[in-house]
Write a protein that holds these residues in place. Structure first.
Motif, PDB file in Angstrom:
ATOM      1  N   SER A 269       4.867  -7.460   6.271  1.00 15.39           N
ATOM      2  CA  SER A 269       4.166  -7.475   7.560  1.00 15.39           C
ATOM      3  C   SER A 269       4.681  -6.405   8.509  1.00 15.39           C
ATOM      4  CB  SER A 269       4.323  -8.852   8.221  1.00 15.39           C
ATOM      5  OG  SER A 269       3.783  -9.870   7.403  1.00 15.39           O
ATOM      6  N   ALA A 270       5.833  -5.809   8.185  1.00 11.59           N
ATOM      7  CA  ALA A 270       6.466  -4.867   9.110  1.00 11.59           C
ATOM      8  C   ALA A 270       6.445  -3.427   8.621  1.00 11.59           C
ATOM      9  CB  ALA A 270       7.914  -5.298   9.365  1.00 11.59           C
ATOM     10  N   VAL A 271       5.744  -3.167   7.512  1.00 14.69           N
ATOM     11  CA  VAL A 271       5.653  -1.798   6.991  1.00 14.69           C
ATOM     12  C   VAL A 271       4.189  -1.376   6.957  1.00 14.69           C
ATOM     13  CG1 VAL A 271       7.752  -2.042   5.616  1.00 14.69           C
ATOM     14  CG2 VAL A 271       5.515  -2.555   4.586  1.00 14.69           C
ATOM     15  N   PRO A 272       3.915  -0.070   6.977  1.00 18.43           N
ATOM     16  CA  PRO A 272       2.525   0.402   6.942  1.00 18.43           C
ATOM     17  C   PRO A 272       1.882   0.119   5.585  1.00 18.43           C
ATOM     18  CG  PRO A 272       4.050   2.240   6.781  1.00 18.43           C
ATOM     19  CD  PRO A 272       4.879   1.044   7.102  1.00 18.43           C
ATOM     20  N   PRO A 273       0.553   0.031   5.530  1.00 20.23           N
ATOM     21  CA  PRO A 273      -0.154  -0.312   4.281  1.00 20.23           C
ATOM     22  C   PRO A 273       0.169   0.605   3.111  1.00 20.23           C
ATOM     23  CG  PRO A 273      -1.642  -0.462   6.153  1.00 20.23           C
ATOM     24  CD  PRO A 273      -0.370   0.136   6.675  1.00 20.23           C
ATOM     25  N   GLU A 274       0.432   1.888   3.384  1.00 23.49           N
ATOM     26  CA  GLU A 274       0.697   2.808   2.274  1.00 23.49           C
ATOM     27  C   GLU A 274       1.991   2.485   1.529  1.00 23.49           C
ATOM     28  OE1 GLU A 274       1.741   5.070   6.154  1.00 23.49           O
ATOM     29  OE2 GLU A 274       0.175   3.707   5.412  1.00 23.49           O
ATOM     30  N   MET A 275       2.846   1.647   2.131  1.00 17.45           N
ATOM     31  CA  MET A 275       4.091   1.279   1.461  1.00 17.45           C
ATOM     32  C   MET A 275       3.962  -0.017   0.672  1.00 17.45           C
ATOM     33  SD  MET A 275       7.040   2.286   4.256  1.00 17.45           S
ATOM     34  CE  MET A 275       8.346   2.118   3.045  1.00 17.45           C
ATOM     35  N   TRP A 276       2.877  -0.730   0.851  1.00 16.83           N
ATOM     36  CA  TRP A 276       2.718  -2.004   0.150  1.00 16.83           C
ATOM     37  C   TRP A 276       2.786  -1.863  -1.369  1.00 16.83           C
ATOM     38  CZ3 TRP A 276      -2.028  -4.001   3.447  1.00 16.83           C
ATOM     39  CH2 TRP A 276      -1.564  -4.345   4.729  1.00 16.83           C
ATOM     40  N   PRO A 277       2.106  -0.873  -1.973  1.00 19.62           N
ATOM     41  CA  PRO A 277       2.181  -0.765  -3.436  1.00 19.62           C
ATOM     42  C   PRO A 277       3.601  -0.538  -3.948  1.00 19.62           C
ATOM     43  CG  PRO A 277       0.358   0.540  -2.586  1.00 19.62           C
ATOM     44  CD  PRO A 277       1.177   0.124  -1.406  1.00 19.62           C
TER      45      PRO A 277
END
Length: 233
Positions: free
Chosen positions: A46-54
């Motif tokens: 929840s605290a990182v940008p979407p591009e880091m999710w993968p």
């Protein structure tokens, strides 16, 4: 939210939030109950940008996800060590900047100490206190001597020391209408005008008195000459 430039501030804030939820152990040590690990994992996502999710979604634990974030933002251990060494030199050589207040200086040192700790070079609060004491400007020397003689520096907090020095700083009042620079006193434009007017008035007053005296002396001489002519006749 984590960005490309705010990792150290983000990491500090996340540590506070996870500790408040009793989840920091999942990041710091790992090996916690599965539901606790998933809660910490969810907080990171929840605290990182979407591009880091993968990148972090494929990690098995919250601890591994955190380490992946660290590597992406500040590099591997070698880079972290180099960054820590450079920042440590900055911390050790730090001094008050021109016009910097005690509070701003303490905040600057605390920020460096926090970043160093994140990089693996832990800085204790007593080290920050001692650094402030060693590097205060000359005008604080008597205050520092009194503090070190009357108090146990090893138990003194940065906030406590800063408060004591700030109280002394507030007493160092400058003259209300004068400006100081490099130990010299500079007057405002209004003050220079006032001084010029005063000098001009003094010159005018002095010159007028002298002229009146000259006129009186001339009149007396004329009367004396007239009397002398009448007596001669």
């Amino acid at each position: 939210m984590l960005t490309k430039t705010n990792y150290f501030d983000w990491a500090l804030l996340m540590k506070v939030k996870l500790r408040a939820r009793l989840l920091w152990t999942a990041i710091e040590k790992g090996g916690v109950e599965p539901h606790e690990d998933m809660q910490a994992f969810d907080a990171l996502c929840s605290a990182v940008p979407p591009e880091m999710w993968p990148v972090i979604a494929n990690k098995e634990t919250a601890k591994e996800a955190w380490e992946a974030i660290v590597t992406m933002r500040i590099g591997n251990d070698r880079i972290k060590k180099t960054s820590a060494q450079n920042l440590r030199r900055q911390f050790d050589s730090a001094t008050f900047k021109e016009g910097e207040s005690v509070e701003d200086y303490a905040l600057r040192l605390n920020s460096m100490a926090s970043t160093l700790t994140t990089l693996g070079d832990k800085v204790e609060e007593t080290q920050v206190v001692e650094k402030i004491i060693r590097s205060v400007p000359q005008r604080f020397r008597q205050i520092v001597v009194a503090i070190t003689m009357l108090l146990d520096v090893s138990t003194l907090t940065v906030a406590n020391l800063t408060g004591r020095l700030k109280a002394a700083e507030d007493d160092f009042e400058e003259p209300p209408s004068a400006m100081h620079h490099d130990g010299k006193l500079y007057l405002t434009e209004e003050e220079w005008d006032a001084r010029r007017r005063k000098r001009d008035a003094e010159k005018t007053g002095g010159g007028g008195s002298s002229s009146m005296a000259d006129m009186g002396a001339g009149a007396g001489a004329a009367v004396a000459a007239t009397r002398a002519r009448h007596q001669a006749a």
